[in-house]
Motif scaffolding. Sequence first.
Motif, mmCIF file in Angstrom:
data_model
loop_
_atom_site.group_PDB
_atom_site.id
_atom_site.type_symbol
_atom_site.label_atom_id
_atom_site.label_comp_id
_atom_site.label_asym_id
_atom_site.label_seq_id
_atom_site.Cartn_x
_atom_site.Cartn_y
_atom_site.Cartn_z
ATOM 1 N N ARG A 180 0.825 -1.211 0.000
ATOM 2 C CA ARG A 180 0.000 0.000 0.000
ATOM 3 C C ARG A 180 0.858 1.260 0.000
ATOM 4 N NH1 ARG A 180 -4.684 -1.341 4.512
ATOM 5 N NH2 ARG A 180 -4.805 -3.585 4.129
ATOM 6 N N LYS A 181 1.848 1.279 0.904
ATOM 7 C CA LYS A 181 2.682 2.484 1.015
ATOM 8 C C LYS A 181 3.554 2.676 -0.221
ATOM 9 C CE LYS A 181 2.665 2.714 6.030
ATOM 10 N NZ LYS A 181 3.430 2.666 7.277
ATOM 11 N N LEU A 182 4.012 1.566 -0.812
ATOM 12 C CA LEU A 182 4.808 1.671 -2.036
ATOM 13 C C LEU A 182 3.947 2.202 -3.167
ATOM 14 C CD1 LEU A 182 7.549 1.169 -3.363
ATOM 15 C CD2 LEU A 182 6.787 -1.158 -3.910
ATOM 16 N N ALA A 183 2.678 1.754 -3.222
ATOM 17 C CA ALA A 183 1.776 2.235 -4.259
ATOM 18 C C ALA A 183 1.521 3.734 -4.115
ATOM 19 C CB ALA A 183 0.459 1.470 -4.206
ATOM 20 N N ALA A 208 -1.733 4.271 -5.996
ATOM 21 C CA ALA A 208 -2.739 3.925 -4.989
ATOM 22 C C ALA A 208 -4.120 3.734 -5.600
ATOM 23 C CB ALA A 208 -2.796 5.009 -3.914
ATOM 24 N N THR A 209 -4.412 4.438 -6.717
ATOM 25 C CA THR A 209 -5.742 4.341 -7.332
ATOM 26 C C THR A 209 -6.045 2.924 -7.777
ATOM 27 O OG1 THR A 209 -5.526 6.611 -8.109
ATOM 28 C CG2 THR A 209 -7.221 5.266 -9.153
ATOM 29 N N LYS A 210 -5.033 2.234 -8.335
ATOM 30 C CA LYS A 210 -5.234 0.854 -8.787
ATOM 31 C C LYS A 210 -5.616 -0.052 -7.624
ATOM 32 C CE LYS A 210 -2.988 -2.854 -11.389
ATOM 33 N NZ LYS A 210 -1.763 -3.277 -12.097
ATOM 34 N N LEU A 211 -4.921 0.113 -6.494
ATOM 35 C CA LEU A 211 -5.236 -0.700 -5.325
ATOM 36 C C LEU A 211 -6.636 -0.397 -4.817
ATOM 37 C CD1 LEU A 211 -1.953 -0.755 -3.227
ATOM 38 C CD2 LEU A 211 -3.007 -2.650 -4.419
ATOM 39 N N LEU A 212 -7.029 0.872 -4.894
ATOM 40 C CA LEU A 212 -8.364 1.244 -4.447
ATOM 41 C C LEU A 212 -9.434 0.617 -5.339
ATOM 42 C CD1 LEU A 212 -7.935 4.982 -3.463
ATOM 43 C CD2 LEU A 212 -8.704 3.149 -1.972
ATOM 44 N N ASP A 213 -9.172 0.570 -6.667
ATOM 45 C CA ASP A 213 -10.134 -0.035 -7.590
ATOM 46 C C ASP A 213 -10.347 -1.501 -7.262
ATOM 47 O OD1 ASP A 213 -10.417 2.351 -8.870
ATOM 48 O OD2 ASP A 213 -9.001 1.897 -10.481
ATOM 49 N N VAL A 214 -9.241 -2.231 -7.030
ATOM 50 C CA VAL A 214 -9.333 -3.647 -6.680
ATOM 51 C C VAL A 214 -10.090 -3.807 -5.366
ATOM 52 C CG1 VAL A 214 -8.019 -5.694 -6.044
ATOM 53 C CG2 VAL A 214 -7.239 -4.253 -7.932
#
Length: 781
Positions: free
Chosen positions: A736-739, A745-751
Motif C-alpha cells: 500500500r505504502k509503495l503504491a 494507490a488508485t489501482k489498489l483502491l479499484d481492486v
Amino acid sequence: MSISMKNLDPAFRGAGQKDGLEIWRIENFKPVPVPTSSHGKFYMGDSYIILKTTALKNGSFRHDIHYWLGKDTSQDEAGTAAILTVELDAALGGRAVQYRESQGNETEKLLSYFRPCIMPQPGGVASGFNHVEVNEQEHVTRLYVCRGKHVVHVKEVPFARSSLNHDDIFILDTKSKIFQFNGSNSCIQERGKALEVVQYIKDTFHEGKCEVAAVEDGKLMADAEAGEFWALFGGFAPLPRKTASEETGEETEAAVKLLCFNQGQLEPIGFESLTHDLLETNKCYLLDCGAQMYVWMGRTTSLQQRKGASEAAEKLLTGDSRTKSHVMKMIEGYETVTFKSKFNEWPPTPDLKLSSEDGRGKVAALLKSQGLDVKGLMKSAPVTEEPESYIDCTGHLQVWRVNGNAKTLLASSEQSKFYTGDCYIFQYTYTGEDKEECLIGTWFGNKSVEEERVSAISLASKMVQAAKFQATMARLYEGKEPIQFFVIFQSLQVFKGGLSSGYKKFIAENGLDDDSYSEAGLALFRIQGSGPENMQAIQVDAVSSSLNSSYCYILHDGNSVFTWIGNLTTSLDQELIERQLDAIKSDLPSRSQKEGRETDKFWELLGGKVKYSNKKIETEQESDPRLFSCILPKDGNLRVKEIYHFTQDDLIAEDVFVLYCHSYIFVWFGQEVDAKVKTQAMDIGEKFLVRDFLRENLSRETTIFTVSEGSEPQFFTRFFTWDSAKSLMHGSSYQRKLAILKGGATKLLDVSLNLIILQSVEILGSMACKRYFHSVISLLC
C-alpha cells in the motif's frame, strides 16, 4: 521539595502551559529555545532538552522531559542537560518523567514526536554553528539502515557492500534516485515503515523531485532496478551472513541491581525479592536492569538530592561505557508502568493530587510575580458533557435470548426487555458515516450462568465469521454497558430473574427461589438515562435502602402503582419516569410520591423506611485513549507494546492492536491477519484485561469491541484523524505504502472497491450494497 527562583532558569519560565512540544539547545551551559520551525532538526555535536506537554481530558497536563545527546556532544554539555531536566521538572511541579536519549538509541516515545524519523546532521554549537543548510549542500550518496515496526531508528552506515545484510532494510540515497533494499529476512511491517523514511528523504533532500525504487534481496540483474542498485556497489555478489557481533536491536538480559544514592555515592542494596517497601520516600535510588536504568526520587527529597542522583547516574553510564542504556527518572507516585513491572508487587498509587497541585501553585505564584501568564500551569476544570454515541439510532435491531447452546429470536415488542439471569445476542445494522455498518453483541446479565455466557460468545462469533468479519463484535456486561448499547435499545427494561433454560436449571439444581419478575408481584425500578433515546428502568430490590435521592423510581404491587421523585432529580428525570411508566404499567393510574412526603402505604410496600443514599451512581468517564500492538504467541502469553502518539497509519494490516479507553477497549485486526487469529480477537481482549498491563486493576467485565480493518465504526474512527480511502485499500502494508509513494494507490483502491462490493452483497443484501456503493464512489471522487 522547595522551589526558589534561583532553581528556575529564565528560559524555562512559562514552559509546559499548553499542549505541544518545546525544545531547548544547550549553548554555553544554558538552555536556549529552539524555534518551532527547527523542531526535529538535531546536530550531532549538541545536547537538547525536549518537553512534551499533553492536555488530558480531566483538565490537567502530563509532562514528559527528554534530554537528547548527540554522539559528538561534550560530557560537560551532556551533564548540563541532565541537571537542567531536573530543574525543569521542578518548575513543572515535580511529577514529569525524564528520559535520557542518546543519538542512535532513542526511545520510541521520543521518536514518535518526530515522525517518520530523526536524522541528525553534522556540526553543532560547539563548532561555531559550522553546519550547512540542507538545500545548500552538494548531494552526497549515503546509505542508511532502518529498524522498527512502529517507529524507525535510522542510522547512517558506510556506503559499501559490507554494510548490507539479509536481516535489515537499507536506503541508498543517490542524487537522482532513492533505493530501498529489503533484506530477505526483514518483515513486511518494517519495510512499510522504511518507505516513510524514503518519502521523508525525498521531500527533505530532493524537494520531492527524484525517482524511488524498491529492490528485493535475491533479485539479480534480470530486474532493471535491482541491476541499477547493484551497479552502484560495483556489481552483484552474494551477501555474507550477518555476524553475531553486529547490532540486533534486541535488549540484553542482565541481573537487576538496586542502588541507593547516599551523599553522592551509589551504595548497593541486597534483596531476595524486589519489593516496593525497599524504597524510602526521603531517598533516591537507581534500579539497574541492563538495557534500562531507572532513577527513582522519593517525594520528600530535595532538589539537590535529585540533581546529585542525576549526576551519579550519568557518571555510571560514562564510566561503564554504557552509551546504549536508556535512563528514565521519575518521582514517587508518578512511576511508569515499565518501572512498576520490575517489582514483584506494586501497591495502589496514593492520591498525590493535593501535594502536586500545591507544588504547582507555588511555581505559579513565582511566575505570576514576574508578570508571566500562568493560567495553563494550574489544572483547569474538566469539561463535563454527555458522551456522544457516534451511532445512528434508526437502524434495524434483532435480539436473541440464549437458551443452553441455542438462541431464540425475540419479537420486536420484547427485544428491549432483558432479564438479569439471562444472556442475549443482538445484531444491529445501520447507516454509518460512509457505509452500512453492522454491530453484533452479547449482553450478560449479572446472574447469568457461565455456560450460557460461553455459548453466547460462540454463537455471536459464528455470526461475525458468517459476515466475513465485516461486522463489529461487542461483549457487554450488565451495569457496564457503553452509550452505544443504550442508544440502540433506547427504552430498556432490565428485570430480575431469568427465562432461559440455563438459568432455570441453575436455580433448580442449587435449591434457589425463582424471583423472576412478575407483572402482578411487588417490583421496584430505578429510572435513569439522558433522554428519550437513552433511558432505562432497572429492577432493584423492593426495599427502601434501594432508593437514592438522585433518581426517580416506579413501585408496583398488584393493582397499586407509585412513582417516587428524589429531591435531587431534574425535570428530565421526571419526564423519563412518565415514559417508562407507559412501558411497565400503562394500564393502571399511578400515585406520585415526592421525597419527604411519602404515604404510609408506600413505605409499607418497601418493608418500612430506612436510611438510603443521596449520591448518584457515577458512570465511568472516558480516558485519554492509548494504543497497543498485541502478539499472541503459541504459549498464550499475550505480549503488548505501546504505540505513542498514534495515528491511523500505525494500524498495520498484518497486526492486531488494542485501543484502550479505560471503560472499554477495542481489538482491531488488519486485513492481512491470519483468519485463525481473527477468531481469537475477543480472547486477545480478555487476556489484555487479565494481564492488567497498565496496573490499573482493570475489570474483567470491561466492554470489549472487536473491529476489522475496512469496517471500522465511527465510534472507533473518532479517536483518529481518519482517512476512509486508506482503509479501503487491500494488500500488505508495504504494498500500500509503495503504491502511494509511486502514485499507484488508485489501482489498489479499484481492486479493493470491487472486493468490498462483493462482500457487501453477501452481508447486507442488494439494496444496502447499492447505498454503500454510492457512498464509496462519492468518497473516492
